[in-house]
Write a protein that holds these residues in place. Structure first.
Motif, PDB file in Angstrom:
ATOM      1  N   PHE A  90       1.082  -1.298   0.080  1.00 35.34           N
ATOM      2  CA  PHE A  90       0.100  -0.332   0.150  1.00 35.34           C
ATOM      3  C   PHE A  90       0.661   1.688  -0.557  1.00 35.34           C
ATOM      4  O   PHE A  90       0.450   2.563  -0.126  1.00 35.34           O
ATOM      5  CB  PHE A  90      -1.020  -0.104   1.569  1.00 35.34           C
ATOM      6  N   GLY A  91       2.100   1.827   0.599  1.00 39.55           N
ATOM      7  CA  GLY A  91       3.332   2.331   0.106  1.00 39.55           C
ATOM      8  C   GLY A  91       2.780   3.598   1.335  1.00 39.55           C
ATOM      9  O   GLY A  91       1.798   2.850   1.896  1.00 39.55           O
ATOM     10  N   PRO A  92       4.222   4.486   1.650  1.00 46.99           N
ATOM     11  CA  PRO A  92       3.821   5.017   2.898  1.00 46.99           C
ATOM     12  C   PRO A  92       2.907   5.427   2.850  1.00 46.99           C
ATOM     13  O   PRO A  92       2.011   5.721   4.577  1.00 46.99           O
ATOM     14  CB  PRO A  92       4.856   5.830   2.684  1.00 46.99           C
ATOM     15  N   HIS A  93       1.805   6.418   2.484  1.00 47.99           N
ATOM     16  CA  HIS A  93       0.834   6.973   2.703  1.00 47.99           C
ATOM     17  C   HIS A  93      -0.344   6.268   3.555  1.00 47.99           C
ATOM     18  O   HIS A  93      -0.595   7.082   4.517  1.00 47.99           O
ATOM     19  CB  HIS A  93       0.262   8.138   2.181  1.00 47.99           C
ATOM     20  N   LEU A  94      -0.693   6.060   2.985  1.00 48.62           N
ATOM     21  CA  LEU A  94      -2.074   5.286   3.244  1.00 48.62           C
ATOM     22  C   LEU A  94      -1.511   4.783   4.862  1.00 48.62           C
ATOM     23  O   LEU A  94      -1.973   4.116   6.222  1.00 48.62           O
ATOM     24  CB  LEU A  94      -2.908   4.175   2.405  1.00 48.62           C
ATOM     25  N   THR A  95      -0.388   3.602   4.731  1.00 48.22           N
ATOM     26  CA  THR A  95       0.135   2.729   6.049  1.00 48.22           C
ATOM     27  C   THR A  95       0.356   3.228   6.718  1.00 48.22           C
ATOM     28  O   THR A  95       0.179   2.762   8.403  1.00 48.22           O
ATOM     29  CB  THR A  95       1.523   1.889   4.877  1.00 48.22           C
ATOM     30  N   LEU A  96       1.240   5.042   6.925  1.00 45.71           N
ATOM     31  CA  LEU A  96       1.648   5.094   8.030  1.00 45.71           C
ATOM     32  C   LEU A  96       0.864   6.214   8.730  1.00 45.71           C
ATOM     33  O   LEU A  96       0.383   6.848   9.751  1.00 45.71           O
ATOM     34  CB  LEU A  96       3.354   5.887   7.385  1.00 45.71           C
ATOM     35  N   PHE A  97      -0.358   6.409   7.976  1.00 46.89           N
ATOM     36  CA  PHE A  97      -0.913   7.344   8.155  1.00 46.89           C
ATOM     37  C   PHE A  97      -1.888   6.850   9.421  1.00 46.89           C
ATOM     38  O   PHE A  97      -2.581   7.307  10.249  1.00 46.89           O
ATOM     39  CB  PHE A  97      -2.201   8.258   7.146  1.00 46.89           C
ATOM     40  N   ALA A  98      -2.586   5.318   8.202  1.00 48.81           N
ATOM     41  CA  ALA A  98      -3.184   4.704   9.848  1.00 48.81           C
ATOM     42  C   ALA A  98      -2.191   4.300  10.686  1.00 48.81           C
ATOM     43  O   ALA A  98      -3.472   3.743  11.676  1.00 48.81           O
ATOM     44  CB  ALA A  98      -3.574   3.301   8.486  1.00 48.81           C
ATOM     45  N   GLY A  99      -1.893   3.771  10.342  1.00 43.30           N
ATOM     46  CA  GLY A  99      -0.964   3.790  11.459  1.00 43.30           C
ATOM     47  C   GLY A  99      -0.303   4.763  12.550  1.00 43.30           C
ATOM     48  O   GLY A  99      -0.569   4.734  14.537  1.00 43.30           O
ATOM     49  N   CYS A 100      -0.355   5.761  12.582  1.00 42.64           N
ATOM     50  CA  CYS A 100       0.079   7.197  13.451  1.00 42.64           C
ATOM     51  C   CYS A 100      -0.944   7.315  14.335  1.00 42.64           C
ATOM     52  O   CYS A 100      -1.369   7.614  14.884  1.00 42.64           O
ATOM     53  CB  CYS A 100       0.736   8.200  12.904  1.00 42.64           C
ATOM     54  N   SER A 101      -2.691   7.043  13.399  1.00 43.51           N
ATOM     55  CA  SER A 101      -3.606   7.849  14.141  1.00 43.51           C
ATOM     56  C   SER A 101      -3.967   6.459  15.073  1.00 43.51           C
ATOM     57  O   SER A 101      -4.646   7.493  15.913  1.00 43.51           O
ATOM     58  CB  SER A 101      -4.630   7.143  12.316  1.00 43.51           C
ATOM     59  N   THR A 102      -3.070   5.392  15.587  1.00 45.72           N
ATOM     60  CA  THR A 102      -3.988   4.883  16.891  1.00 45.72           C
ATOM     61  C   THR A 102      -3.640   5.138  17.827  1.00 45.72           C
ATOM     62  O   THR A 102      -3.507   4.906  19.208  1.00 45.72           O
ATOM     63  CB  THR A 102      -3.057   3.233  16.340  1.00 45.72           C
ATOM     64  N   TYR A 103      -2.013   5.817  17.754  1.00 42.11           N
ATOM     65  CA  TYR A 103      -1.412   6.556  19.025  1.00 42.11           C
ATOM     66  C   TYR A 103      -2.634   7.677  19.865  1.00 42.11           C
ATOM     67  O   TYR A 103      -2.727   7.827  20.726  1.00 42.11           O
ATOM     68  CB  TYR A 103      -0.558   7.363  18.435  1.00 42.11           C
ATOM     69  N   ILE A 104      -2.979   8.525  18.695  1.00 37.28           N
ATOM     70  CA  ILE A 104      -3.587   9.254  18.934  1.00 37.28           C
ATOM     71  C   ILE A 104      -4.722   8.498  20.350  1.00 37.28           C
ATOM     72  O   ILE A 104      -5.208   9.276  21.284  1.00 37.28           O
ATOM     73  CB  ILE A 104      -4.448  10.148  17.852  1.00 37.28           C
ATOM     74  N   LEU A 105      -5.619   7.763  19.861  1.00 38.43           N
ATOM     75  CA  LEU A 105      -6.751   6.272  20.407  1.00 38.43           C
ATOM     76  C   LEU A 105      -5.789   6.520  21.582  1.00 38.43           C
ATOM     77  O   LEU A 105      -6.762   6.314  23.170  1.00 38.43           O
ATOM     78  CB  LEU A 105      -6.795   5.424  19.819  1.00 38.43           C
ATOM     79  N   TYR A 106      -4.878   5.989  21.706  1.00 33.75           N
ATOM     80  CA  TYR A 106      -4.309   5.516  22.864  1.00 33.75           C
ATOM     81  C   TYR A 106      -3.426   6.356  24.228  1.00 33.75           C
ATOM     82  O   TYR A 106      -4.615   5.817  25.168  1.00 33.75           O
ATOM     83  CB  TYR A 106      -3.199   4.940  22.412  1.00 33.75           C
ATOM     84  N   ALA A 107      -3.045   7.542  23.361  1.00 30.72           N
ATOM     85  CA  ALA A 107      -3.952   8.910  24.541  1.00 30.72           C
ATOM     86  C   ALA A 107      -4.980   8.925  24.814  1.00 30.72           C
ATOM     87  O   ALA A 107      -5.052   9.290  26.214  1.00 30.72           O
ATOM     88  CB  ALA A 107      -2.792   9.898  24.333  1.00 30.72           C
TER      89      ALA A 107
END
Length: 460
Positions: A90-107
């Motif tokens: 899927f390349g960097p944009h979709l993969t990394l954006f989805a991955g980083c969004s989960t950090y917000i949920l955790y905090a």
């Protein structure tokens, strides 16, 4: 699409693009892209590290954090290994954006816990973060290890590690400042909200990254000529990792490389110091990581012309330093246990009693960065193309996370603090000779250029 696809602007035979003109800044250069992914990690995992480094996720009772981190690292273990294949698909944009969004949920889950003391949300958020972290770190590992040429890999890893851990430094100031006058045993709501703001910015910053096919080194060589992959290819390549002798020898180092966080965060910083002092300590813990990564990165790039000798020297330095630091940790641990706690130490009120434990915690941060830099350097020396290294990095992070999941559960089940220290010391010690073997038999003294060209497979 033709079998080989469009390979670049020029140089279809040798895999080189037109040599870019020398400029102080070039957006499609490897250094710019490594700095961007480092800034992403500054905002997301960097702030997560600051949150975790306070012990118990900033809460008085560390049970919720232990369970959340167990869920996190369990799913991280799976998606760390799968993350390289997902990144290639899927390349960097979709993969990394989805991955980083989960950090917000955790905090956000700990902000919720501050009011309701129900750990279910924190555990679910931890599991979701494990998926996202697996995607982020597989992509990060690919960018950091495959973009630079052989003679610059140590510096690029150090550059990344310094910017990334600056997030932990800044993140350490957040609870320190916001809780300076607080006498509560848990951090304030504002602490979690500040972390969430940084994490949101990091998620959107992933959209500024270029795909590997558009990144060109200063000598005109392409980072990779592989443009597409498919599910079958990635599944087969991931399965092969479990029979790859190099990955198997790196298994103990991978397992150890986050295993010690539980002990250091919960049972050193979390048990010895006051809340505001934990934030103060984290500023220096993550600052020490910047110093350690730069120092060992210099050794790995400049100490010898021969790459294997540089690797041997790097491992030797980390082994000697690690033995000394864990020895200091043993001396400190003899002073207290779960059943015989120490009186909490404050950086301002405890006088000279603060100095020794502070220096030890600082040294743990120094060792962490040097140990992980030598691991990443070794992985980066095994190949040059981004797809192979995304899988190798994913395997490293997956095994690392499996180890961390076990460590958090050991702590939840009240394994003795001395037992945790001895296991950590043993795991890192076992890793050193195995790293030497990998460097001796698998590392070449030049770029592995034959892996830089490959057949292009049509996307799914």
């Amino acid at each position: 699409m033709s079998l080989h696809g469009k390979l670049g602007n020029r140089g279809e035979e040798d895999g080189r693009s037109e040599v870019p003109p020398p400029r102080w800044f070039r957006y499609n250069s490897p250094v710019t892209q490594v700095c961007l992914i480092a800034l992403v990690c500054f905002c997301c995992p960097g702030m997560f590290n600051a949150l975790s480094g306070m012990g118990g996720g900033g809460q008085e009772d560390d049970h919720a954090a232990n369970d959340a981190n167990t869920a996190l690292y369990t799913t991280f273990a799976v998606f760390g290994i799968l993350g390289g294949g997902i990144y290639n698909l899927f390349g960097p944009h979709l993969t990394l954006f989805a991955g980083c969004s989960t950090y917000i949920l955790y905090a956000g889950s700990f902000l919720y816990y501050n009011h309701h003391h129900n750990e279910t949300f924190a555990v679910i958020a931890g599991a979701v973060l494990g998926v996202g972290a697996g995607l982020l770190w597989a992509g990060q590992g690919s960018i950091m290890t495959s973009y630079p040429t052989e003679d610059k890999k140590g510096r690029y890893i150090s550059l990344f590690w310094s910017i990334f851990n600056l997030g932990g430094v800044i993140g350490g100031f957040i609870p320190f400042i916001l809780n300076y006058h607080s006498t509560a045993a848990s951090v304030t709501d504002g602490t979690y909200i500040a972390f969430m703001c940084f994490m949101a910015f990091g998620a959107f910053l992933t959209l500024a990254l270029l795909p590997p096919s558009k990144v060109v080194r200063d000598d005109g060589s392409n980072v990779t000529l592989i443009k597409y992959s498919n599910v079958k290819t990635e599944a087969m390549e991931i399965l092969k990792l479990f029979s790859n002798w190099k990955m198997l020898l790196l298994f103990p180092a991978s397992w150890a490389s986050n295993f010690f966080y539980t002990y250091q965060f919960n049972n050193v910083n979390g048990k010895i110091f006051t809340v505001r002092t934990r934030g103060f300590n984290n500023v220096f813990y993550w600052g020490a990581q910047m110093i350690g990564s730069v120092a060992i990165g210099y050794v790995l790039d400049f100490s010898f012309q021969n790459r294997k000798k540089r690797g041997f020297l790097g491992v030797a330095i980390v082994a000697i330093l690690g033995t000394a630091i864990w020895g200091g940790g043993l001396a400190n641990q003899l002073r207290y246990s779960r059943d015989k706690p120490l009186q909490e130490i404050d950086f301002k009120d405890s006088g000279s009693a603060f100095a020794g434990p502070f220096v030890l915690y600082f040294s743990y941060g120094l060792l962490d960065s040097m140990f992980q830099t030598i691991c990443y350097w070794t992985i980066g020396a095994l190949a040059d193309d981004s797809q192979t290294l995304s899988r190798y990095s994913g395997f490293y992070k997956g095994v690392q996370s499996a180890g961390a999941a076990v460590a958090w559960q050991m702590d939840k089940h009240n394994v003795s603090l001395m037992g945790e220290l001895i296991i950590n010391w043993a795991l890192t010690t076992i890793s050193y000779p195995l790293l030497i073997i990998v460097i001796a038999f698998a590392v070449n003294d030049g770029n592995i250029t034959d892996t830089n060209t490959a057949t292009v497979v049509d996307p799914v």
